[in-house]
Structures are given as structure tokens and as C-alpha cells.
Design an enzyme around this catalytic site. Sequence first.
Site, PDB file in Angstrom:
ATOM      1  N   THR A 121       0.822  -1.215   0.000  1.00 44.99           N
ATOM      2  CA  THR A 121       0.000   0.000   0.000  1.00 44.99           C
ATOM      3  C   THR A 121       0.857   1.266   0.000  1.00 44.99           C
ATOM      4  O   THR A 121       0.325   2.366  -0.039  1.00 44.99           O
ATOM      5  CB  THR A 121      -0.896   0.015   1.262  1.00 44.99           C
ATOM      6  OG1 THR A 121      -0.038  -0.226   2.396  1.00 44.99           O
ATOM      7  CG2 THR A 121      -1.964  -1.063   1.194  1.00 44.99           C
ATOM      8  N   ARG A 156      21.655  -4.312   3.504  1.00 37.25           N
ATOM      9  CA  ARG A 156      22.526  -3.948   2.375  1.00 37.25           C
ATOM     10  C   ARG A 156      24.004  -4.197   2.611  1.00 37.25           C
ATOM     11  O   ARG A 156      24.716  -4.599   1.692  1.00 37.25           O
ATOM     12  CB  ARG A 156      22.327  -2.459   2.030  1.00 37.25           C
ATOM     13  CG  ARG A 156      21.000  -2.180   1.380  1.00 37.25           C
ATOM     14  CD  ARG A 156      20.907  -0.717   1.013  1.00 37.25           C
ATOM     15  NE  ARG A 156      19.554  -0.362   0.625  1.00 37.25           N
ATOM     16  CZ  ARG A 156      19.008   0.826   0.846  1.00 37.25           C
ATOM     17  NH1 ARG A 156      19.694   1.780   1.446  1.00 37.25           N
ATOM     18  NH2 ARG A 156      17.778   1.062   0.460  1.00 37.25           N
ATOM     19  N   CYS A 190      18.221   4.565  -3.310  1.00 36.64           N
ATOM     20  CA  CYS A 190      17.822   5.154  -4.604  1.00 36.64           C
ATOM     21  C   CYS A 190      18.912   6.052  -5.199  1.00 36.64           C
ATOM     22  O   CYS A 190      19.194   5.988  -6.405  1.00 36.64           O
ATOM     23  CB  CYS A 190      16.524   5.932  -4.440  1.00 36.64           C
ATOM     24  SG  CYS A 190      16.465   6.953  -2.955  1.00 36.64           S
ATOM     25  N   SER A 238       9.353  12.123  -2.615  1.00 37.30           N
ATOM     26  CA  SER A 238       8.759  10.774  -2.686  1.00 37.30           C
ATOM     27  C   SER A 238       9.712   9.729  -2.104  1.00 37.30           C
ATOM     28  O   SER A 238       9.264   8.649  -1.713  1.00 37.30           O
ATOM     29  CB  SER A 238       8.380  10.422  -4.120  1.00 37.30           C
ATOM     30  OG  SER A 238       9.474  10.660  -4.979  1.00 37.30           O
ATOM     31  N   GLY A 239      11.000  10.057  -2.026  1.00 34.93           N
ATOM     32  CA  GLY A 239      11.968   9.150  -1.401  1.00 34.93           C
ATOM     33  C   GLY A 239      11.676   8.956   0.075  1.00 34.93           C
ATOM     34  O   GLY A 239      12.158   8.001   0.683  1.00 34.93           O
ATOM     35  N   LYS A 294      25.469   5.965   3.418  1.00 39.95           N
ATOM     36  CA  LYS A 294      24.959   4.874   2.575  1.00 39.95           C
ATOM     37  C   LYS A 294      25.532   5.008   1.169  1.00 39.95           C
ATOM     38  O   LYS A 294      25.964   4.020   0.568  1.00 39.95           O
ATOM     39  CB  LYS A 294      23.432   4.947   2.472  1.00 39.95           C
ATOM     40  CG  LYS A 294      22.661   4.438   3.659  1.00 39.95           C
ATOM     41  CD  LYS A 294      21.158   4.575   3.354  1.00 39.95           C
ATOM     42  CE  LYS A 294      20.334   4.700   4.602  1.00 39.95           C
ATOM     43  NZ  LYS A 294      18.957   5.137   4.322  1.00 39.95           N
ATOM     44  N   HIS A 338      15.308  12.049  -8.453  1.00 40.66           N
ATOM     45  CA  HIS A 338      16.512  12.557  -7.800  1.00 40.66           C
ATOM     46  C   HIS A 338      17.469  13.076  -8.876  1.00 40.66           C
ATOM     47  O   HIS A 338      17.644  12.429  -9.919  1.00 40.66           O
ATOM     48  CB  HIS A 338      17.239  11.452  -7.036  1.00 40.66           C
ATOM     49  CG  HIS A 338      16.523  10.972  -5.804  1.00 40.66           C
ATOM     50  ND1 HIS A 338      15.372  11.546  -5.310  1.00 40.66           N
ATOM     51  CD2 HIS A 338      16.830   9.951  -4.950  1.00 40.66           C
ATOM     52  CE1 HIS A 338      15.008  10.905  -4.214  1.00 40.66           C
ATOM     53  NE2 HIS A 338      15.871   9.935  -3.982  1.00 40.66           N
TER      54      HIS A 338
END
Length: 332
Positions: free
Chosen positions: A12, A102, A131, A160-161, A208, A237
Site C-alpha cells: 500500500t 545492504r 535510490c 517521494s523518497g 549509505k 533525484h
Amino acid sequence: MKKYTVAIVGATGMVGRKFLQVLEERDFPAKEYLLFASSRSAGKTVDFMGKPHTVIELTEENIKKNPCDIALFSAGGGTSRDFAPIFAQNGAVVIDNSSQWRMDDNVPLVVPEVNPEDIDRHNGIIANPNCSTIQAVVALKPLEKYGIKRIVYSTYQAVSGAGMGGYADLENGLKGEAPKKFPQPIAGNCLPHIDVFMDNGYTKEEIKMVNETRKIMGNYDLKITATTVRVPVFHGHSESINVEFEKPFDLAELKATLAAGKGIVMMDDPANGVYPTPLFAEDKDEVFVGRVRRDESVESGINMWVVADNIRKGAATNAVQIAQALIERGII
Ligand code: A2P
């Protein structure tokens, strides 16, 4: 052709919905889709592939009751920590979008255009990189032949990230409302603050980018530094990437090398106003590169501008490409 049962965890959410869109567009060979989310959404229906799917609450019992071949996760690090191993123990290959796994040595971190062979050594979980790292390494991969010495990342990252909450903060902020997700208003603003601050003054997002680039490119000696910034853009981005090389290069040849790189679209004709922007990249799968120019302050180096849709190539598309590669490489 073999068909697979595919679970979407966090179905969702911002990335979860994009997983569904990309799977449908690519006509993924699925025989069944299982949509998981939290108790907040359990029982609700999501229309997908022309029919309603009931959202299943993510619990150990429900995972065992609903076995699957592939599980695409985007429901936050804590959810991945607790539930990805349960899917893996029940026979699924998990492709996880969170940062939880990761940097784990047992977990491949994969961008299919860069290190597809790492998929082969999976132990039930494959990590999808951050991303901003994904689009950067797609653009850097073809440049390896010049001997990459040092990378300086400066990013301009869409709201939106930060998921549905980040998106809502910009939408509502434009109407004058106070932010709920971000620490300060994002409308009309730039926040040099993505994820939490670490003891060395860098944000976790910056760390990261450094660590994940090294792991994906298999070069732990790479010198990298980063500044990551949230900007009032909904999708996409943008990154200014400065790269210093060991070897000299011819600029026209370097641009041709980039243009031939997997997953890259060159948009580099500044005289005619051609360069990539996040609005242009929205809902596209490629990484767009422009403004490629010599860094005249060093012996051999360039600056380039790299743009991609963070929810597509930066998240959902990359994960679905990994799933496709699992099939193509005969792993599942
Ligand atoms: P839900 O809609 O039930 O809260 P976003 O990052 O866009 O906000 O999306 C987060 C996604 O992760 C949503 O699908 C959300 O489901 C899901 N999610 C968050 N926490 C959990 C949890 N503890 N268990 C399962 N799904 C979760």
C-alpha cells in the site's frame, strides 16, 4: 514458461504501488500476487491486474499460510529485519528495498546493469540499494575503464523518497501547512538532512552512498564523499557527480562510452537547452545523463548531472529487474 507466486510487502506504500505498476507493465510471469501490509490496511482491497486483491496482514502465520517464490519488500527496515528471514526460511527469495541488509556480507547488493553476477551468491535475501546510489553507479560503471580515483556526490532528492508522508509534506506545505514527516518545511526550501545525523557530522544517507557504491562496484578503496539534500520536487533525484580518474581521457570518447552504457540515456546538448530534469525523468526507467564536462581543476576528471525517477529505477524497477535476472540466470 514457469510462473511464480510473488509477494509484495508494503503493497500500500509509495514503492509498493510502483512495484505493482512495474510488474504489470513488464508482464512479469506471475501466477499469483500476494499483497502484504500492516494491520492498518489488512482486509482492504487493492485493484491490480484487473481484479481486486485483499491486503494480508504481515504476520509469521500468514507468511507460512501463503508460500511464495519471490517477496519484494518495501515496508521499512524494522519490517525487513523481522520478516525477510521468515520468507527466506519458507523458500522465497526476498528482494529488499530497505537499508536493513545492504551491508551484510551474506547479502548481495545489486544493480543489474552493474553487478548482476552477485545475484548468484544469494542466501535467500538480495538487497536493493539506496535510490541515490542506484542511479549514480549506473552512470559510473562505464567510466571504470578510466580508473576511478575519487567521487564527490551532491544530491537534490525528491520528497517521494521519504514515502507517502514525505509526498504529503510537500503537497500540504505548498498550501501553507506545517510538515509532519520532515523536521522543517520542505515547500520553498532545501534540507541538507536526509535520514539521521551520525557522529562524524554526515547523514546516514551520505554514508549509505559511500558504502553502497564501494560494495556494488566491488572496490572498497574508492575515495568517495557526499552531501545529500532534500529539495521540493515530487519525483526524481538529481545528482551532481564529480569524478577524478587515474588515466587521461578524450571528452568525446568518454561521452560516447557513457552513451553506450547499460541503462543510460544521454541528454547532453546544452547549446540547445538539452539536459535531464526530474520532471522529464518521471515514470521512466532509465538513468539520464547530461552536462558532462571536464573538471578543469584536476589533471583528469569530469562533472556530470545524473537524473532518474527514484521510485522507479531507484526502487521498484531495480527490484523487478533483480527478480527478472533471478529467472534469466536460472536461479529460481
Ligand atoms: P500500511 O499501509 O498498512 O501502513 P510508505 O513508505 O510509502 O509510507 O509505505 C510504507 C509501506 O510499508 C506501507 O505499505 C505500510 O503499510 C507498510 N508497513 C509499514 N509498517 C509495517 C509493518 N509493521 N508491517 C507491515 N507493513 C508495514
